[in-house]
Design an enzyme around this catalytic site. Structure first.
Site, mmCIF file in Angstrom:
data_model
loop_
_atom_site.group_PDB
_atom_site.id
_atom_site.type_symbol
_atom_site.label_atom_id
_atom_site.label_comp_id
_atom_site.label_asym_id
_atom_site.label_seq_id
_atom_site.Cartn_x
_atom_site.Cartn_y
_atom_site.Cartn_z
ATOM 1 N N GLY A 1 0.783 -1.225 0.000
ATOM 2 C CA GLY A 1 0.000 0.000 0.000
ATOM 3 C C GLY A 1 0.815 1.275 0.000
ATOM 4 O O GLY A 1 1.979 1.308 -0.417
ATOM 5 N N CYS A 2 0.184 2.339 0.492
ATOM 6 C CA CYS A 2 0.747 3.684 0.361
ATOM 7 C C CYS A 2 2.022 3.902 1.165
ATOM 8 O O CYS A 2 2.823 4.777 0.837
ATOM 9 C CB CYS A 2 -0.296 4.728 0.775
ATOM 10 S SG CYS A 2 -1.766 4.748 -0.267
ATOM 11 N N ASN A 3 2.232 3.123 2.226
ATOM 12 C CA ASN A 3 3.449 3.289 3.019
ATOM 13 C C ASN A 3 4.657 2.623 2.372
ATOM 14 O O ASN A 3 5.793 2.837 2.777
ATOM 15 C CB ASN A 3 3.281 2.713 4.425
ATOM 16 C CG ASN A 3 2.847 1.259 4.431
ATOM 17 O OD1 ASN A 3 1.653 0.994 4.502
ATOM 18 N ND2 ASN A 3 3.775 0.312 4.352
#
Length: 383
Positions: A166-168
């Site tokens: 994901g975004c991390n």
């Protein structure tokens, strides 16, 4: 949502500008500190305002329109479904979405990498370690193998595909790049984040999918890193990666998730409405550990590069860390101009900081990303 009640980090001294004492062990890069040689970004050719997207998909529901128009996003770069009769956008199968993920992800990733290498003064054949990050589809072999073939990288190049984080995940990938570079002084390591978020959309008119559809955009970003001197003997005064620190919030593990939708017959992304507040509540603890482990305080940080996760997420982080609107200007500008670009968002903001021309040698900067887990990832940089 009781399961997402914030937990107070006992290491945090709430009466001061971050803790007097905190666990000093974070990532702990050993030996030579890896330096950032260059950054590059790329997006698709087509972009749309939020109003244009609502019109193209003929969205009339006032609640859904409000989500789009109050997102602090003006424009996003996307690859939309083809038009059918009467200009209506056609549904895409999961197979078609995966093909879009591969085609757009590879095209954008190649362009971002080439721009990054140009700034770094390097060639594709110089790359000795390649990490590709993506969460908008699944490929085997992954983007690293495809890029090695298409760009003519040395087949002996070491590689790693980071998928589904994901975004991390941009900072998870950068942690691997930095660690490899520190262990191989003089060799070039590269991170590529490539996210075709329009390959992960479900259009069913529900508020759940509308929140996701209002937020994400397509984009790729690349970062080149080397520890020690370049092969030509130069040792430029470049930004150094000093340390990393992470925080996973187990009680919020289901707050952001990619899951199969039986009705739509495709994968669908879910975002809990409490996510911004949970992330904000835990931001200070992980920043405390990152800074205290390096003898720094919040007031020592000149530049803040935070993931453009959405207006509420950015505002929550800003308030909980005591930052100003100016501190997060590049984060909010990237959100406005591109939307949430998932794992590569922070590199778009970093590129804007570099282009601004305000960074001085010796300045400290913090990178922060957040995503499923729920997870906060951070990095400390000395410019």
């Amino acid at each position: 949502m009781a399961s997402l009640t914030p937990i107070v980090d006992s290491a945090v001294d709430t009466t001061s500008n971050y803790p007097k004492e905190a666990p000093k062990r974070t990532f702990g890069l050993a030996g030579l500190k890896p330096k950032i040689l260059g950054v590059g970004t790329a997006v698709p050719d087509s972009s749309y305002t939020q109003e244009e997207l609502l019109d193209k998909f003929r969205v009339a529901d006032p609640k859904v329109r409000s989500v789009f128009l109050n997102s602090a996003i003006e424009r996003r770069y996307l690859t939309l479904p083809p038009e059918g009769p009467e200009g209506i956008r056609q549904p895409e199968s999961q197979g078609q979405l995966l093909a879009k993920h591969r085609m757009q992800g590879l095209d954008m990733g190649n362009r971002a990498l080439n721009e990054c290498l140009k700034e770094a003064g390097a060639e594709a054949t110089d790359i000795r370690y390649l990490v590709c990050v993506s969460s908008t589809g699944f490929l085997t072999p992954g983007f690293t193998a495809l890029m090695i073939r298409e760009l003519g990288l040395d087949p002996s190049c070491a590689r790693l595909d980071v998928v589904g984080m994901g975004c991390n995940a941009g900072l998870n990938g950068l942690t691997a790049v930095a660690g490899w570079a520190a262990a191989h002084p003089g060799d070039l390591a590269v991170l590529v984040c490539t996210e075709a978020c329009s390959a992960a959309y479900v259009f069913d008119g529900t508020m759940r999918t509308s929140v996701v559809n209002s937020l994400f955009g397509d984009g790729s970003a690349a970062l080149a890193v080397r520890a020690g001197e370049a092969p030509d003997g130069s040792c430029a005064d470049l930004p150094e990666l000093l340390d990393f620190a992470s925080c996973m919030i187990p009680e919020a593990i289901d707050a952001m998730r990619f899951e199969w939708d039986d009705e739509a017959v495709k994968f669908s992304f879910f975002l809990d409405r409490e996510v911004p507040y949970v992330i904000g509540a835990h931001a200070e603890g992980v920043i405390s550990r990152l800074l205290a482990g390096n003898g720094l305080r919040c007031s020592d940080i000149t530049h803040w590069i935070v993931h453009s996760g959405g207006k509420k997420v950015v505002d929550s982080v800003r308030v909980n860390l005591g930052l100003t609107v100016h501190d997060l200007r590049h984060t909010t500008d990237v959100l406005r101009d591109f939307g949430n670009l998932s794992s590569g968002s922070f590199l778009f903001s970093y590129q804007r900081l570099r282009n601004e021309g305000v960074v001085r040698p010796g300045d400290h900067a913090v990178f922060m990303t957040m995503g499923p887990g729920s997870t906060i990832e951070t990095a400390l940089v000395r410019c």
